[in-house]
Scaffold this motif. Structure first.
Motif, PDB file in Angstrom:
ATOM      1  N   GLU A  43       0.827  -1.203   0.000  1.00 21.03           N
ATOM      2  CA  GLU A  43       0.000   0.000   0.000  1.00 21.03           C
ATOM      3  C   GLU A  43       0.860   1.252   0.000  1.00 21.03           C
ATOM      4  N   GLY A  44       0.329   2.302  -0.591  1.00 16.34           N
ATOM      5  CA  GLY A  44       1.015   3.577  -0.600  1.00 16.34           C
ATOM      6  C   GLY A  44       0.919   4.265   0.742  1.00 16.34           C
ATOM      7  N   VAL A  45       2.006   4.846   1.192  1.00 13.19           N
ATOM      8  CA  VAL A  45       2.054   5.540   2.478  1.00 13.19           C
ATOM      9  C   VAL A  45       2.113   7.048   2.279  1.00 13.19           C
ATOM     10  N   ALA A  46       3.041   7.495   1.474  1.00 12.78           N
ATOM     11  CA  ALA A  46       3.223   8.931   1.265  1.00 12.78           C
ATOM     12  C   ALA A  46       3.982   9.156  -0.029  1.00 12.78           C
ATOM     13  N   ALA A  47       3.746  10.309  -0.629  1.00 11.32           N
ATOM     14  CA  ALA A  47       4.459  10.685  -1.842  1.00 11.32           C
ATOM     15  C   ALA A  47       4.846  12.151  -1.761  1.00 11.32           C
ATOM     16  N   SER A  59      -4.138   6.743   7.343  1.00 12.17           N
ATOM     17  CA  SER A  59      -3.709   6.072   8.575  1.00 12.17           C
ATOM     18  C   SER A  59      -2.400   6.623   9.143  1.00 12.17           C
ATOM     19  N   VAL A  60      -1.654   7.390   8.358  1.00 14.50           N
ATOM     20  CA  VAL A  60      -0.375   7.920   8.859  1.00 14.50           C
ATOM     21  C   VAL A  60      -0.359   9.436   8.970  1.00 14.50           C
ATOM     22  N   LYS A  61      -1.427  10.098   8.565  1.00 16.32           N
ATOM     23  CA  LYS A  61      -1.467  11.556   8.638  1.00 16.32           C
ATOM     24  C   LYS A  61      -1.282  12.023  10.073  1.00 16.32           C
ATOM     25  N   GLY A  62      -0.423  13.010  10.236  1.00 14.34           N
ATOM     26  CA  GLY A  62      -0.136  13.543  11.556  1.00 14.34           C
ATOM     27  C   GLY A  62       0.933  12.780  12.315  1.00 14.34           C
ATOM     28  N   ARG A  63       1.339  11.623  11.797  1.00 16.55           N
ATOM     29  CA  ARG A  63       2.369  10.823  12.469  1.00 16.55           C
ATOM     30  C   ARG A  63       3.623  10.666  11.617  1.00 16.55           C
ATOM     31  N   PHE A  64       3.472  10.578  10.311  1.00 14.62           N
ATOM     32  CA  PHE A  64       4.602  10.391   9.398  1.00 14.62           C
ATOM     33  C   PHE A  64       4.841  11.677   8.607  1.00 14.62           C
ATOM     34  N   THR A  65       6.102  11.920   8.307  1.00 11.28           N
ATOM     35  CA  THR A  65       6.472  13.057   7.472  1.00 11.28           C
ATOM     36  C   THR A  65       7.454  12.594   6.410  1.00 11.28           C
ATOM     37  N   ASN A  73      20.192  13.777  -3.037  1.00 10.31           N
ATOM     38  CA  ASN A  73      19.478  12.646  -3.636  1.00 10.31           C
ATOM     39  C   ASN A  73      18.960  11.685  -2.570  1.00 10.31           C
ATOM     40  N   THR A  74      18.340  12.233  -1.555  1.00 12.18           N
ATOM     41  CA  THR A  74      17.870  11.425  -0.439  1.00 12.18           C
ATOM     42  C   THR A  74      16.398  11.663  -0.169  1.00 12.18           C
ATOM     43  N   LEU A  75      15.675  10.576   0.008  1.00 12.29           N
ATOM     44  CA  LEU A  75      14.276  10.609   0.397  1.00 12.29           C
ATOM     45  C   LEU A  75      14.186  10.076   1.827  1.00 12.29           C
ATOM     46  N   SER A  76      13.346  10.701   2.651  1.00  7.22           N
ATOM     47  CA  SER A  76      13.237  10.270   4.045  1.00  7.22           C
ATOM     48  C   SER A  76      11.777  10.090   4.445  1.00  7.22           C
ATOM     49  N   LEU A  77      11.582   9.299   5.481  1.00  7.20           N
ATOM     50  CA  LEU A  77      10.259   9.142   6.086  1.00  7.20           C
ATOM     51  C   LEU A  77      10.448   9.139   7.601  1.00  7.20           C
ATOM     52  N   GLN A  78      10.033  10.215   8.237  1.00  9.24           N
ATOM     53  CA  GLN A  78      10.080  10.299   9.690  1.00  9.24           C
ATOM     54  C   GLN A  78       8.779   9.732  10.231  1.00  9.24           C
ATOM     55  N   MET A  79       8.889   8.710  11.062  1.00 15.06           N
ATOM     56  CA  MET A  79       7.701   8.034  11.591  1.00 15.06           C
ATOM     57  C   MET A  79       7.666   8.214  13.101  1.00 15.06           C
ATOM     58  N   THR A  80       6.593   8.768  13.607  1.00 15.61           N
ATOM     59  CA  THR A  80       6.429   8.962  15.042  1.00 15.61           C
ATOM     60  C   THR A  80       5.133   8.298  15.506  1.00 15.61           C
ATOM     61  N   SER A  81       4.990   8.189  16.813  1.00 11.61           N
ATOM     62  CA  SER A  81       3.790   7.573  17.394  1.00 11.61           C
ATOM     63  C   SER A  81       3.470   6.259  16.698  1.00 11.61           C
ATOM     64  N   LEU A  82       4.485   5.450  16.533  1.00 16.36           N
ATOM     65  CA  LEU A  82       4.320   4.205  15.796  1.00 16.36           C
ATOM     66  C   LEU A  82       3.371   3.248  16.512  1.00 16.36           C
ATOM     67  N   LYS A  83       2.629   2.501  15.702  1.00 16.56           N
ATOM     68  CA  LYS A  83       1.651   1.548  16.197  1.00 16.56           C
ATOM     69  C   LYS A  83       2.008   0.149  15.683  1.00 16.56           C
ATOM     70  N   PRO A  84       1.555  -0.881  16.370  1.00 13.49           N
ATOM     71  CA  PRO A  84       1.831  -2.240  15.875  1.00 13.49           C
ATOM     72  C   PRO A  84       1.363  -2.451  14.439  1.00 13.49           C
ATOM     73  N   GLU A  85       0.297  -1.787  14.042  1.00 14.48           N
ATOM     74  CA  GLU A  85      -0.206  -1.946  12.681  1.00 14.48           C
ATOM     75  C   GLU A  85       0.678  -1.270  11.635  1.00 14.48           C
ATOM     76  N   ASP A  86       1.683  -0.533  12.063  1.00 12.89           N
ATOM     77  CA  ASP A  86       2.668   0.025  11.127  1.00 12.89           C
ATOM     78  C   ASP A  86       3.751  -0.997  10.772  1.00 12.89           C
ATOM     79  N   THR A  87       3.735  -2.138  11.435  1.00 17.06           N
ATOM     80  CA  THR A  87       4.709  -3.181  11.148  1.00 17.06           C
ATOM     81  C   THR A  87       4.594  -3.623   9.690  1.00 17.06           C
ATOM     82  N   ALA A  88       5.705  -3.549   8.964  1.00 21.70           N
ATOM     83  CA  ALA A  88       5.692  -3.873   7.534  1.00 21.70           C
ATOM     84  C   ALA A  88       7.109  -3.755   6.987  1.00 21.70           C
TER      85      ALA A  88
END
Length: 126
Positions: A43-47, A59-65, A73-88
């Protein structure tokens, strides 16, 4: 072939944070993060487009940036307030061709992205 290399995955407890990175060439392209949980479809998370405009799945709005550093040439994903359902396994991806519109759908769609990294595993324990 466009090399995309993710890093930064790991294990964390619920409520914790992780930062994923992707070394990517082709810095003007739409870039995205996808994830695939066990026994589920990818599934798509962010673009993010070249100008830094970002979209997120609900499902990730407000938690991931998602962010990008075109000079590095770097892409990043900052993930906060992680939940078990983010496991992937998390994948970075680049749009199929420049200007495809891949960054402007409600959520990133697999069919709009042609180049993929090998993935990095994120495990969130409760």
């Amino acid at each position: 072939q466009v090399p995309l290399v993710e890093s930064g995955g790991g294990s964390v407890q619920a409520g914790g944070s992780l930062r994923l990175s992707c070394a990517a060439s082709g810095y003007t392209y739409c870039m995205a993060w996808f994830r695939q949980a066990p026994e589920k479809e990818r599934e798509g998370v962010a673009a993010i487009d070249n100008d830094g405009r970002a979209r997120y799945t609900d499902s990730v709005k407000g938690r991931f940036t998602i962010s990008r550093d075109n000079a590095k040439n770097t892409l990043s994903l900052q993930m906060t307030s992680l939940k078990p359902e983010d496991t992937a396994i998390y994948y970075c991806a680049r749009e199929r061709e420049y200007g495809s519109g891949a960054c402007y759908t409600d959520v990133p769609r697999i069919q709009d992205f042609h180049f993929w990294g090998q993935g990095t595993r994120v495990t969130v324990s409760s």
